[in-house]
Write an enzyme that holds these catalytic residues in place. Structure first.
Site, PDB file in Angstrom:
ATOM      1  N   SER A  25     -20.176  29.995  -2.116  1.00  0.00           N
ATOM      2  CA  SER A  25     -21.043  28.838  -2.367  1.00  0.00           C
ATOM      3  C   SER A  25     -20.251  27.672  -2.941  1.00  0.00           C
ATOM      4  O   SER A  25     -20.794  26.596  -3.147  1.00  0.00           O
ATOM      5  CB  SER A  25     -22.173  29.214  -3.329  1.00  0.00           C
ATOM      6  OG  SER A  25     -21.650  29.731  -4.541  1.00  0.00           O
ATOM      7  N   SER A 279     -31.725  -4.813  17.638  1.00  0.00           N
ATOM      8  CA  SER A 279     -31.687  -3.915  18.785  1.00  0.00           C
ATOM      9  C   SER A 279     -30.393  -4.177  19.552  1.00  0.00           C
ATOM     10  O   SER A 279     -29.940  -5.312  19.648  1.00  0.00           O
ATOM     11  CB  SER A 279     -32.885  -4.188  19.686  1.00  0.00           C
ATOM     12  OG  SER A 279     -32.645  -3.706  20.990  1.00  0.00           O
ATOM     13  N   GLU A 292     -38.942   2.578   8.275  1.00  0.00           N
ATOM     14  CA  GLU A 292     -39.147   3.749   9.143  1.00  0.00           C
ATOM     15  C   GLU A 292     -38.300   4.938   8.682  1.00  0.00           C
ATOM     16  O   GLU A 292     -38.749   6.082   8.709  1.00  0.00           O
ATOM     17  CB  GLU A 292     -38.781   3.403  10.589  1.00  0.00           C
ATOM     18  CG  GLU A 292     -39.745   2.428  11.224  1.00  0.00           C
ATOM     19  CD  GLU A 292     -39.204   1.912  12.548  1.00  0.00           C
ATOM     20  OE1 GLU A 292     -39.402   2.575  13.568  1.00  0.00           O
ATOM     21  OE2 GLU A 292     -38.571   0.847  12.559  1.00  0.00           O
ATOM     22  N   TYR A 319     -32.649  38.450 -11.171  1.00  0.00           N
ATOM     23  CA  TYR A 319     -31.840  37.624 -10.274  1.00  0.00           C
ATOM     24  C   TYR A 319     -31.589  38.313  -8.935  1.00  0.00           C
ATOM     25  O   TYR A 319     -31.313  39.511  -8.879  1.00  0.00           O
ATOM     26  CB  TYR A 319     -30.481  37.287 -10.917  1.00  0.00           C
ATOM     27  CG  TYR A 319     -29.578  36.537  -9.961  1.00  0.00           C
ATOM     28  CD1 TYR A 319     -29.713  35.162  -9.818  1.00  0.00           C
ATOM     29  CD2 TYR A 319     -28.659  37.200  -9.152  1.00  0.00           C
ATOM     30  CE1 TYR A 319     -28.928  34.465  -8.909  1.00  0.00           C
ATOM     31  CE2 TYR A 319     -27.874  36.516  -8.242  1.00  0.00           C
ATOM     32  CZ  TYR A 319     -28.008  35.146  -8.132  1.00  0.00           C
ATOM     33  OH  TYR A 319     -27.241  34.458  -7.222  1.00  0.00           O
ATOM     34  N   GLN A 324     -28.995  31.701  -4.392  1.00  0.00           N
ATOM     35  CA  GLN A 324     -27.879  30.810  -4.057  1.00  0.00           C
ATOM     36  C   GLN A 324     -28.315  29.766  -3.015  1.00  0.00           C
ATOM     37  O   GLN A 324     -27.741  28.690  -2.938  1.00  0.00           O
ATOM     38  CB  GLN A 324     -26.716  31.652  -3.521  1.00  0.00           C
ATOM     39  CG  GLN A 324     -25.464  30.862  -3.225  1.00  0.00           C
ATOM     40  CD  GLN A 324     -24.268  31.785  -3.058  1.00  0.00           C
ATOM     41  OE1 GLN A 324     -23.869  32.457  -4.001  1.00  0.00           O
ATOM     42  NE2 GLN A 324     -23.713  31.841  -1.853  1.00  0.00           N
ATOM     43  N   LYS A 327     -29.601  25.678  -3.693  1.00  0.00           N
ATOM     44  CA  LYS A 327     -28.853  24.477  -4.066  1.00  0.00           C
ATOM     45  C   LYS A 327     -28.870  23.371  -3.023  1.00  0.00           C
ATOM     46  O   LYS A 327     -29.123  22.208  -3.344  1.00  0.00           O
ATOM     47  CB  LYS A 327     -27.410  24.850  -4.419  1.00  0.00           C
ATOM     48  CG  LYS A 327     -27.387  25.562  -5.735  1.00  0.00           C
ATOM     49  CD  LYS A 327     -26.100  26.243  -6.038  1.00  0.00           C
ATOM     50  CE  LYS A 327     -26.337  27.304  -7.070  1.00  0.00           C
ATOM     51  NZ  LYS A 327     -27.218  28.424  -6.598  1.00  0.00           N
TER      52      LYS A 327
HETATM   53  N1  ARG Z   1     -23.377  31.648  -6.667  1.00  0.00           N
HETATM   54  C1  ARG Z   1     -24.447  32.329  -7.321  1.00  0.00           C
HETATM   55  C2  ARG Z   1     -25.734  31.527  -7.201  1.00  0.00           C
HETATM   56  O1  ARG Z   1     -25.650  30.413  -6.793  1.00  0.00           O
HETATM   57  C3  ARG Z   1     -24.108  32.494  -8.772  1.00  0.00           C
HETATM   58  C4  ARG Z   1     -24.687  33.714  -9.394  1.00  0.00           C
HETATM   59  C5  ARG Z   1     -24.096  34.932  -8.779  1.00  0.00           C
HETATM   60  N2  ARG Z   1     -24.522  36.115  -9.456  1.00  0.00           N
HETATM   61  C6  ARG Z   1     -24.313  37.310  -8.952  1.00  0.00           C
HETATM   62  N3  ARG Z   1     -24.729  38.303  -9.663  1.00  0.00           N
HETATM   63  N4  ARG Z   1     -23.747  37.502  -7.803  1.00  0.00           N
HETATM   64  O2  ARG Z   1     -26.805  31.985  -7.502  1.00  0.00           O
END
Ligand code: ARG
Length: 458
Positions: A25, A279, A292, A319, A324, A327
């Site tokens: 990322s 144009s 537009e 998590y 990821q 973003k």
């Molecule tokens: N690049 C990950 C994200 O954007 C960061 C966190 C990664 N954590 C993990 N346990 N792999 O979310």
């Protein structure tokens, strides 16, 4: 593949290069670097104050991080996709620069609470920048409303001319929409400005940390109360995109009006040349492409909101790597919002109303018929009867091929004997506009009063 993974310990095979490309990322989250470093500086400082690190260790780490921030700012930092993300790139560089002590920075922390913190810091700045841009637009609309308070303009319902209004009043309608948008962003900020750090991977940490110290150093209003929630939810990002979508829906509607008003068929306003394009084939064309495009860009912001909602809906606590994917749509939304406001505000500030055409359009189609009905009501005629009387007057005018104000008094009196020659005052568009003289109404007096209230609020 150039660097060992910080998590390589339990693995016996090197990462497949295709996996490396798929999972990295850093190509987009390097944008979080200033926030990541800020968060790490505060984290290390807190660890030093709590005795988890010695004061020397903490200050070596902090100055190492500051040097990395300078290198990144100067474009001298080599990002390595083998190190996955912005967090591991910076941490690895720190250790290269300050030695073994750099490896202690990740004590009592996980990338899970780290990335959630970075994003909240990023969003807080984005909200503040968006708020400042909305304030500028709001002021522009107030100035425009003041300049055009007495300008008569056609008000529409069903895209048909309905009643005459003050153009300033129309600008104040836009300003109300923008003001509510600003309030929504400010409200979202309260929930965004809470600190995840300390949640670590998901459950917290056994180290004797003080989350309040870190929160204060980072300017957070408080800490996230639950470690699982802290690392898993991205509702603050969804809120930004939701506020942004509503804002873009508003800007899109305004742009739609600008496109209509500038068309030859309407011819009600003129946009400055500097905010129009031509144009490549038709030399005579002056197109409202900026309006537009803003209308078009609303699609991507609404699309990003959809992306984030769907991204979140299937995720169990805590998590998951899915996050990821938050973003790019989020960054794109912030960039799009700011880019739209950056051109929309000066374009609107410089628009010119074609007053003669606007006045003629406002008067067309018996736009003061309701005023005649109200005139009759004020002389004791029940509204339903008044409606019927005016309908017959409109028919007479249609037959005669003239406007209501051009009918002779005898014709009007043939429909109702309460009509006297003072009726002509209410049949003018200026009279119609001036008569709607209450809070929220279109009378120029009220437009000026609303502007004064708005200015004293800020
Ligand atoms: N690049 C990950 C994200 O954007 C960061 C966190 C990664 N954590 C993990 N346990 N792999 O979310």
């Amino acid at each position: 593949m150039s660097a060992d993974k910080p998590w390589a310990g339990r693995f016996t095979q090197a990462t497949d290069p295709r996996v490396e490309i798929f999972t990295e990322s850093v190509s987009f989250d390097q944008r979080l670097a200033p926030h990541d470093i800020r968060g790490s500086v505060a984290h290390a400082t807190m660890l030093g104050r709590c005795g988890v690190l010695t004061a020397d260790e903490a200050s070596t780490i902090v100055s190492g991080l500051e040097r990395i921030a300078e290198q990144i700012g100067a474009g001298k930092f080599q990002w390595d996709t083998a190190l996955e993300d912005v967090h591991m790139n910076i941490e690895r560089r720190l250790t290269e620069q300050v030695g073994e002590v750099g490896k202690k920075l990740h004590t009592a922390r996980s990338r899970n609470d780290q990335v959630a913190t970075d994003l909240r810091l990023f969003m807080r700045d984005a909200i503040d920048e968006t708020g400042a841009a909305l304030d500028r637009l709001s002021e522009t609309l107030l100035d425009l409303a003041e300049r055009e308070a007495d300008t008569i303009f056609p008000g529409h319902t069903h895209m048909q001319v309905a009643q005459p209004i003050s153009f300033g009043h129309h600008m104040l309608a836009w300003r109300e929409m923008i003001q509510r948008d600003a309030e929504r962003f400010a409200d979202a900020r309260r929930r965004t400005n809470r600190m995840p750090l300390g949640a670590a991977a998901l459950a917290g940490t056994p180290h004797p940390i003080d989350r309040h110290i870190t929160a204060e150093l980072l300017g957070f209003d408080g800490v996230c109360e639950n470690s699982l929630d802290a690392v898993s939810d991205r509702d603050f990002a969804i809120e930004y995109c939701s506020c942004a979508s509503l804002l873009l829906v508003h800007l899109s509607r305004m742009c739609e009006e600008l496109v209509l008003w500038t068309s030859a068929a309407f011819g009600l306003i003129e946009l400055p040349d500097a905010f129009c394009t031509g144009s490549s084939i038709m030399p005579q064309k002056k197109n409202p492409d900026i309006a537009e495009l803003v209308r078009g860009k609303s699609a991507r912001v609404i699309g990003s909101l959809q992306t984030l909602l769907v991204l979140m809906k299937g995720q169990p606590l805590a998590y998951n790597r899915d996050n990821q994917e938050d973003k790019e749509p989020l960054f794109d939304s912030v960039d799009t919002v700011l880019a739209c406001l950056r051109v929309f505000t000066p374009m609107v500030a410089a628009l010119v109303v074609r007053k003669d055409r606007a006045l003629a359009a406002a008067a067309q189609g018996f736009a003061t018929a309701t005023d005649l009905a109200d005139y009759l009501v004020m002389r004791g005629v029940p509204f339903r009867d008044a409606h019927a009387v005016v309908g017959r007057c409109v028919r007479r005018a249609t037959d005669a091929g003239c406007d209501l104000a051009d009918l002779p008094l005898t014709d009007l009196q043939a429909e109702s004997d309460v009509i006297a020659d003072d009726v002509y005052a209410v049949l003018t568009v200026e009279g119609s506009v001036a008569a709607r003289d209450h809070i929220g109404g279109t009378a120029p007096n009220q437009v000026r009063a609303a502007i004064a209230r708005a200015r004293s609020d800020v």
